[in-house]
Enzyme design. Structure first.
Site, PDB file in Angstrom:
ATOM      1  N   ARG A  29      -2.756 -17.091  49.588  1.00 39.82           N
ATOM      2  CA  ARG A  29      -3.615 -16.303  49.372  1.00 39.82           C
ATOM      3  C   ARG A  29      -3.452 -14.805  49.227  1.00 39.82           C
ATOM      4  NH1 ARG A  29      -7.048 -20.490  48.660  1.00 39.82           N
ATOM      5  NH2 ARG A  29      -8.223 -20.441  47.656  1.00 39.82           N
ATOM      6  N   GLY A  94       0.131 -27.997  45.521  1.00 35.95           N
ATOM      7  CA  GLY A  94      -0.968 -27.746  43.719  1.00 35.95           C
ATOM      8  C   GLY A  94      -1.450 -26.689  43.766  1.00 35.95           C
ATOM      9  N   SER A 168     -10.852 -29.616  39.726  1.00 41.04           N
ATOM     10  CA  SER A 168     -10.038 -28.601  41.495  1.00 41.04           C
ATOM     11  C   SER A 168     -10.892 -27.543  40.972  1.00 41.04           C
ATOM     12  CB  SER A 168      -8.298 -29.010  40.990  1.00 41.04           C
ATOM     13  OG  SER A 168      -8.233 -27.671  41.899  1.00 41.04           O
ATOM     14  N   ASP A 313      -9.710 -30.703  52.781  1.00 39.63           N
ATOM     15  CA  ASP A 313      -8.559 -30.912  53.471  1.00 39.63           C
ATOM     16  C   ASP A 313      -8.774 -32.084  54.938  1.00 39.63           C
ATOM     17  OD1 ASP A 313      -7.735 -29.939  50.945  1.00 39.63           O
ATOM     18  OD2 ASP A 313      -6.941 -28.144  51.636  1.00 39.63           O
ATOM     19  N   LYS A 340      -5.283 -35.597  44.704  1.00 42.89           N
ATOM     20  CA  LYS A 340      -4.317 -35.171  46.263  1.00 42.89           C
ATOM     21  C   LYS A 340      -3.334 -35.343  45.851  1.00 42.89           C
ATOM     22  CE  LYS A 340      -8.016 -32.314  47.261  1.00 42.89           C
ATOM     23  NZ  LYS A 340      -8.893 -31.239  47.547  1.00 42.89           N
TER      24      LYS A 340
HETATM   25  O1  LIG Z   1      -7.754 -23.099  46.688  1.00 45.02           O
HETATM   26  C1  LIG Z   1      -7.455 -23.577  47.596  1.00 45.02           C
HETATM   27  O2  LIG Z   1      -6.568 -23.002  47.941  1.00 45.02           O
HETATM   28  C2  LIG Z   1      -7.259 -24.943  47.987  1.00 45.02           C
HETATM   29  C3  LIG Z   1      -8.068 -25.573  46.677  1.00 45.02           C
HETATM   30  C4  LIG Z   1      -8.480 -27.428  47.443  1.00 45.02           C
HETATM   31  O3  LIG Z   1      -7.941 -28.302  46.510  1.00 45.02           O
HETATM   32  P1  LIG Z   1      -9.154 -28.541  45.160  1.00 45.02           P
HETATM   33  O4  LIG Z   1     -10.299 -27.508  44.989  1.00 45.02           O
HETATM   34  O5  LIG Z   1      -8.283 -29.265  43.980  1.00 45.02           O
HETATM   35  O6  LIG Z   1     -10.351 -29.590  46.037  1.00 45.02           O
HETATM   36  C5  LIG Z   1      -7.316 -28.126  48.565  1.00 45.02           C
HETATM   37  O7  LIG Z   1      -7.518 -28.962  49.085  1.00 45.02           O
HETATM   38  C6  LIG Z   1      -6.451 -27.181  48.786  1.00 45.02           C
HETATM   39  O8  LIG Z   1      -5.671 -27.925  50.023  1.00 45.02           O
HETATM   40  C7  LIG Z   1      -5.832 -25.919  48.588  1.00 45.02           C
HETATM   41  C1  LIG Z   2      -4.275 -30.904  48.402  1.00 45.01           C
HETATM   42  C2  LIG Z   2      -3.505 -29.460  49.801  1.00 45.01           C
HETATM   43  O1  LIG Z   2      -3.207 -28.979  48.446  1.00 45.01           O
HETATM   44  P1  LIG Z   2      -2.529 -28.435  47.415  1.00 45.01           P
HETATM   45  O2  LIG Z   2      -3.629 -28.844  46.602  1.00 45.01           O
HETATM   46  O3  LIG Z   2      -2.388 -27.378  47.287  1.00 45.01           O
HETATM   47  O4  LIG Z   2      -1.313 -28.999  47.467  1.00 45.01           O
HETATM   48  C3  LIG Z   2      -4.156 -30.216  50.482  1.00 45.01           C
HETATM   49  O5  LIG Z   2      -3.306 -29.059  51.526  1.00 45.01           O
HETATM   50  O6  LIG Z   2      -4.462 -30.922  51.363  1.00 45.01           O
END
Ligand SMILES: O=C(O)C1=C[C@@H](OP(=O)(O)O)[C@@H](O)[C@H](O)C1
Ligand SMILES: C=C(OP(=O)(O)O)C(=O)O
Length: 433
Positions: A29, A94, A168, A313, A340
């Protein structure tokens, strides 16, 4: 990183003191809002991992300049005008992909997000964000909502936007980062349920730090975002990472231990802070003072029922701890773990049961029938490209009769390259080959 296997051997005792790694989710971020500012921002203690490196690489490609020393990263942003770039490589990250899909819509020419992890990120769905971007007049070419994805041709317009929060929260966060830069004011309505809701609080927190105004309904289902705003260049300090530390705390909980993890802020907006309360509720002796969690584990845990969506997480690490609890532990409201790095319900439960645990899956639950006597082990674990599977199975291996071999354990570097170093420092019997 070169590939390696982790051989996890039975380890009855863990002892020592470590500094938590830096938060992945704050680092991505702060890098992003530093890039979106006009001027120079400084980020202290940014995370170093594959995912944070992916964000560094992509914002550089989009026109930010970054210089870094041991403690800080200085970033000169491109403001509301990311530059021309044909392709972006987000690795397996992601959040980086989803956040940048909206920013790519501001680029002067079309941008393609390439598919470097067909077996992991390549399988994850992004339809919900693509739908929202199309509502805004952005042209998107995709393969059934998956990578490779090309964004461009059509300037995004604010106004009324809907986004589904079922799969998500990253789709909503992505729109919250981009819409303040538009000419028009925007209103975002979240459809269905909002999963991983707590982490949207981290998005709102950093937006506020950068001087961005957003009006959010208390339940985060509705937002008003004035247009024509500018991100201010600022200094940011990254806090310690709860999701990664959750695995260390779980390891301490299942062994005889005297382990301290420092730099875990008591007042943090990271949802995974809740793992401290989960372990406490399971009867693990611990204290959390002066931003340090001190576990004096005796290997005894008792089962419980937990809404895993509050600490998304951290769920896998808590499941690993509950493998050794008395009675049954149920983690509910976790369906989005299926979307994930792998299917963190089916794939993870399969590996746990191979290791000798007794775990059941439901569509949105993981149910663990504890084995305080320990598990058999003696098998090879498929990491499924998933850092959190690797960390969780490492915890399970500590209390197995015959140890575990985790294949492709190098994928731990997605978020926590120092994980095995930390475990070795605490005295875990691990060999990397
Ligand atoms: O906004 C973020 O940085 C994240 C949101 C989460 O994902 P989801 O919103 O898909 O659950 C988390 O699992 C990921 O590791 C990071
Ligand atoms: C789901 C995760 O990350 P991202 O969605 O950013 O790939 C994670 O860090 O467990």
């Amino acid at each position: 990183m070169n590939g390696f296997k982790a051989v996890i051997k039975p380890t009855p005792v863990l002892r020592g003191d470590i500094q938590a790694l830096s938060s992945k989710n704050y680092t991505t971020r702060y890098l992003l809002i530093g890039a979106l500012a006009d001027g120079t921002s400084t980020i202290y203690y940014p995370a170093h991992s594959e995912d944070s490196d992916a964000m560094r690489r992509c914002i550089r490609d989009l026109g930010a300049t970054l210089t870094e020393d041991e403690t800080k990263l200085v970033i000169n942003g491109f403001g509301a005008h990311p530059g021309k770039v044909k392709e972006l490589d987000v690795g397996n990250a992601g959040a980086v992909l989803r956040f940048l899909m909206s920013i790519a819509a501001l680029c002067p020419e079309e941008v393609t997000f390439v598919n470097r992890y067909p077996e992991s990120l390549g399988k994850r769905p992004h339809h919900d964000l693509i739908d929202s971007l199309r509502q805004m007049g952005v042209e998107v070419a995709d393969r059934d909502g998956r990578l490779p994805i090309t964004i461009g041709g059509g300037k995004p317009k604010g106004g009324h936007i809907t986004v589904s929060g079922n799969v998500s929260s990253q789709f909503l966060s992505s729109l919250l980062f981009m819409t303040p830069l538009l000419e028009e004011d925007s209103e975002i309505t979240v459809l269905h349920d909002l999963k991983s809701k707590v982490i949207v609080g981290q998005t709102l927190e950093v937006l506020e730090q950068a001087g961005i105004r957003v009006e959010a309904a208390e339940d985060y289902m509705h937002f008003r975002i004035p247009g024509r705003q500018r991100y201010l260049p600022k200094d940011y300090i990254v806090q310690g990472d709860y999701p990664g530390s959750a695995a260390i705390l779980a390891a301490a909980a299942v062994t005889s231990s005297d382990v301290t993890v420092r730099r875990l802020a008591e007042k943090s907006r990271q949802g995974e802070r809740a793992v401290v309360d989960v372990l406490k509720a399971m009867g693990v002796p611990l204290t959390h003072t002066n931003d340090s969690v001190h576990v004096t584990g005796n290997g005894k845990l008792r089962g419980g029922e937990f809404d895993g969506d509050h600490f998304t997480d951290g769920v896998l690490a808590m499941v690993a701890a509950s493998v050794f609890a008395e009675g049954t532990t149920r983690f509910y409201n976790v369906e989005n773990l299926r979307y994930k790095e792998c299917d963190r319900i089916t794939d993870f439960v399969h590996e746990l049961n191979k290791a000798g645990a007794n775990v059941e899956e439901r569509q949105s639950e993981i149910i663990v029938h504890g084995k305080p006597e320990g598990v058999k082990g003696g098998v090879e674990i498929n990491a499924h490209y998933d850092h959190r599977v690797i960390m969780a199975l490492s915890v399970v291996g500590l209390r197995s009769e015959q140890g575990l071999i985790i294949n492709d354990a190098h994928h731990v570097a997605k978020s926590y390259p120092g994980f095995f170093r930390h475990m070795l420092d605490l005295g875990a019997h691990i060999e990397l080959i």
